[in-house]
Structure formats: C-alpha cells, structure tokens
Design an enzyme around this catalytic site. Structure first.
Site, short mmCIF file in Angstrom:
data_model
loop_
_atom_site.label_atom_id
_atom_site.label_comp_id
_atom_site.label_asym_id
_atom_site.label_seq_id
_atom_site.Cartn_x
_atom_site.Cartn_y
_atom_site.Cartn_z
N GLU A 127 1.13 -1.30 0.03
CA GLU A 127 0.12 -0.29 -0.34
C GLU A 127 1.26 0.88 0.01
O GLU A 127 1.06 1.75 0.55
CB GLU A 127 -1.34 -0.02 1.27
CG GLU A 127 -1.80 -0.92 1.00
CD GLU A 127 -3.06 -1.31 2.53
OE1 GLU A 127 -2.86 -0.70 3.45
OE2 GLU A 127 -3.79 -1.97 2.47
N ASN A 169 2.68 -4.92 -3.31
CA ASN A 169 0.82 -5.88 -2.96
C ASN A 169 -0.22 -4.00 -2.74
O ASN A 169 0.55 -3.38 -1.94
CB ASN A 169 0.31 -6.46 -1.62
CG ASN A 169 -0.05 -7.25 -1.58
OD1 ASN A 169 -1.10 -7.54 -2.28
ND2 ASN A 169 -0.87 -6.64 -0.03
N HIS A 206 -10.68 -6.07 -2.62
CA HIS A 206 -11.02 -5.84 -1.62
C HIS A 206 -12.62 -4.75 -2.52
O HIS A 206 -12.16 -3.56 -2.00
CB HIS A 206 -10.80 -5.00 -0.33
CG HIS A 206 -10.01 -5.38 0.24
ND1 HIS A 206 -10.28 -6.99 1.00
CD2 HIS A 206 -9.56 -5.10 0.98
CE1 HIS A 206 -8.83 -7.05 1.94
NE2 HIS A 206 -7.77 -6.30 1.59
N GLU A 235 -6.12 -10.45 -0.85
CA GLU A 235 -7.15 -9.67 0.10
C GLU A 235 -8.67 -10.59 -0.01
O GLU A 235 -9.07 -9.49 -0.42
CB GLU A 235 -6.94 -9.03 0.51
CG GLU A 235 -5.74 -8.81 1.30
CD GLU A 235 -5.02 -7.94 1.91
OE1 GLU A 235 -5.48 -7.12 2.16
OE2 GLU A 235 -3.54 -8.35 2.13
N ASP A 237 -12.84 -9.84 -1.47
CA ASP A 237 -13.80 -10.40 -0.79
C ASP A 237 -14.31 -9.21 -1.36
O ASP A 237 -13.98 -8.31 -2.21
CB ASP A 237 -13.73 -10.17 1.07
CG ASP A 237 -12.91 -8.25 1.30
OD1 ASP A 237 -12.74 -7.82 0.82
OD2 ASP A 237 -13.21 -8.89 2.24
C1 XIL Z 1 -6.55 -6.01 7.78
C2 XIL Z 1 -6.77 -7.61 8.93
O1 XIL Z 1 -8.15 -8.04 8.28
C3 XIL Z 1 -7.21 -6.47 10.79
O2 XIL Z 1 -7.87 -7.88 11.07
C4 XIL Z 1 -6.73 -5.56 10.86
O3 XIL Z 1 -7.48 -5.17 12.31
C5 XIL Z 1 -6.53 -4.57 9.92
O4 XIL Z 1 -5.77 -5.30 8.54
N1 XIL Z 1 -4.82 -4.09 3.77
C6 XIL Z 1 -3.68 -5.20 3.73
C7 XIL Z 1 -4.67 -6.32 4.74
O5 XIL Z 1 -2.70 -5.56 3.13
O6 XIL Z 1 -3.36 -6.69 6.09
C8 XIL Z 1 -5.64 -5.41 5.74
O7 XIL Z 1 -6.12 -6.28 7.24
C9 XIL Z 1 -7.40 -5.12 4.81
C10 XIL Z 1 -6.44 -4.53 3.49
#
Ligand code: XIL
Length: 299
Positions: A127, A169, A206, A235, A237
């Site tokens: 990020e 990432n 996401h 990741e 969802d």
């Molecule tokens: C999130 C986790 O799912 C949570 O449990 C935590 O409180 C915050 O981080 N991007 C990422 C992940 O790279 O590490 C994040 O995970 C979600 C967004």
C-alpha cells in the site's frame, strides 16, 4: 474437483485464505480452512507490530502458530507484510530519516531470516500509493525517508531470501483506468527496466460499492504480466458476495497465464474484517454460499 484448492491445482494455481491465529481453536473454522484451501496468509500475525514489537526483539509466536498450522496441513504460505505504513509498532511510528530506513532494513532481514526458504511469496511492500487521482506515493514515515525506500526494501528482501517470490501488494489497483493502477504500473515497469528485484504484484481486490469490480480487471492483470511479473489476487472479498462477480474474478485469474492464484480474506463472513458486508464464501454456520459454488464451477 470438490474443493477450491484441488480445483485451482488443476491449472497449476492455488486457492488460499487469510488465517487468524486466534481462530485456530475453532474446529468449524479449521475444518473448512483445511479442506478447501492450499495457500495461507496470516491475517495480522506477520505484520511489523506483531513480529518486532520492540526494536530488535523479534517475536514469531503468533506468526509461527499460523505458519505451523499451514505447513502441518500441507499448505504453502504467503508472507504478509514487511514494509507498510500501517500496523507499525510504536517505536517505528516515532522513527524517521536514516534511523527509520535502517529499522526497515533490519526488520526485513530479521523476519525473512526466520522464514528463509519457507515462504512462497512475500508481500515486501504494501500500500505505498495514494488513493485518488494524484498517482502519487502515499505520504508516510517510510515515504519520507526517500522515494527509493521501495526498491531498497526489494533489494534487501532478495538478498535475505533468494527463494521467495517478492511481491508489491496494494488495493484500488484492479481497475485499469484508475490513476493508482497507472502509478503502480509505472513503478513496476521502471523496476523491471532497472533490474530492481520484483517478481509479482498482488491485487488485494477488496471490492465494494466504493471501489467496485470492473471487467477491465483482466486487462490490468494481463498488462502487469506483460511486464514480466507474476500476478496474484491476494485479499479477495466482495460486498454482498455476488456469485457472478466471484465467478468473473476467478475467470480473470484463469485467463492470465501468470496469475498464480487467488486468496480470499477470511473463511466465513463472521471471520471477515468487513463482516457487515458479508463478503466471503462461507456463511457463519460454515455452509457454502452461492458464491462458493460459482467459484468452484469457474475453476
Ligand atoms: C486487516 C485485517 O484483516 C484486520 O484484522 C486488521 O485489523 C487490519 O488489517 N489490506 C491489507 C491487510 O493488506 O493486511 C488488511 O488486513 C486489510 C487491508
């Protein structure tokens, strides 16, 4: 095939999930996770605050609980994440300049040494780009150490574990038309041209009403792969878990030879960091949602 992992393996890919160490005592959770997935990402346990809570004092207890569960059950592991503006321990938040730069290098070396030769892919940097239309780097203490912090992180990581695939990432980089996507593309292109060691790009994916899935995701994956890096969905969802969108994302990965695999960000909706969006493949009772079947059919 009857599970996500086995179905993905038919094309040489994997299907993974985030695992939370605190849920490993929940047998509904572990039985689904063990049955369906063959790649594991620690949801929080390999982050900087967890692995180096005090400077120079590494703690891998929670990270190893996830790692050991994965390996004992025959799964590979994605390491997440070594350099990030978020979930930094207090001591790192208060550093700047050359001291922070050195702390980042020491952190990468410390964590990668512990897992040397054991991690399929590392999210080396997470990020680093700003949201919105600027295409700029995100302002952070790491960015303020100098624009070269990302390449320094990758060079450090390559030396620390030459066998791991090294990934950049990010989120909101799935739509080819977004400025953030273009900025990340320019960075990867520059890294490849100058020989900065980068092997893969992770698309968090996401998806929600604010940053919806767009069918040009496949173009994005293809364009990055054409630069000479692997791509991965890291990741996933999707708000409301529409079966058709899950199927489309799955097909997008399968359409790109260099797409290594798909990881969803949790098992049941109740395990999700955004549980109110019910964005995952399993209901709270462990039953399969329509999106699960859509993904399995698409694999
Ligand atoms: C999130 C986790 O799912 C949570 O449990 C935590 O409180 C915050 O981080 N991007 C990422 C992940 O790279 O590490 C994040 O995970 C979600 C967004």
């Amino acid at each position: 095939e009857s599970t996500l992992g086995a179905a993905a393996a038919q094309s040489g890919r994997y299907f993974g999930t985030a695992i939370a160490s605190g849920r490993l005592g929940d047998s509904t959770y572990t039985s689904i996770a063990n049955r369906e997935f063959n790649m594991v990402t620690a949801e929080n346990e390999m982050k900087i605050d967890a692995t180096e809570p005090q400077r120079g004092q590494f703690n891998f207890s929670a990270a190893d609980r996830v790692y050991n569960w994965a390996v004992q059950n025959g799964k590979q592991v994605r390491g997440h994440t070594l350099a990030w503006h978020s979930q930094q321990p207090g001591w790192m938040q208060s550093l700047s300049g050359s001291a922070l730069r050195q702390a980042m290098i020491d952190h990468i070396n410390g964590v990668m040494a512990h897992y040397k030769g054991k991690i399929a892919q590392w999210d080396v940097v997470n990020e680093a780009f700003a949201d919105g239309s600027s295409g700029a780097r995100r302002d952070s203490n790491l960015q303020r150490t100098g624009n070269d912090w990302i390449e320094v992180a990758f060079r450090t990581a390559r030396a620390a574990d030459p066998n791991a695939k090294l990934c950049y990432n990010d989120y909101n980089v799935e739509n080819w038309n977004w400025a953030k996507t273009q900025a990340m593309y320019a960075m990867v292109k520059d890294f490849k041209q100058r020989g900065v060691p980068i092997d893969c790009v992770g698309f968090q994916s996401h998806f929600n009403s604010g940053s919806p899935y767009d069918s040009n995701f496949r173009t994005t994956l293809q364009n990055f792969a054409a630069l000479g890096v692997d791509v991965a969905i890291t990741e996933l969802d999707i708000q409301g878990a529409p079966a058709s969108t899950y199927a489309n994302v799955t097909k997008d990965c399968l359409a790109v030879e260099r797409c290594l695999g798909i990881t969803v960000w949790g098992v049941r909706d109740s395990d999700s960091w955004r549980s109110e969006q019910t964005p995952l493949l399993f209901n709270n009772d462990g039953s399969k949602k329509p999106a699960y079947t859509a993904v399995l059919d698409a694999l």
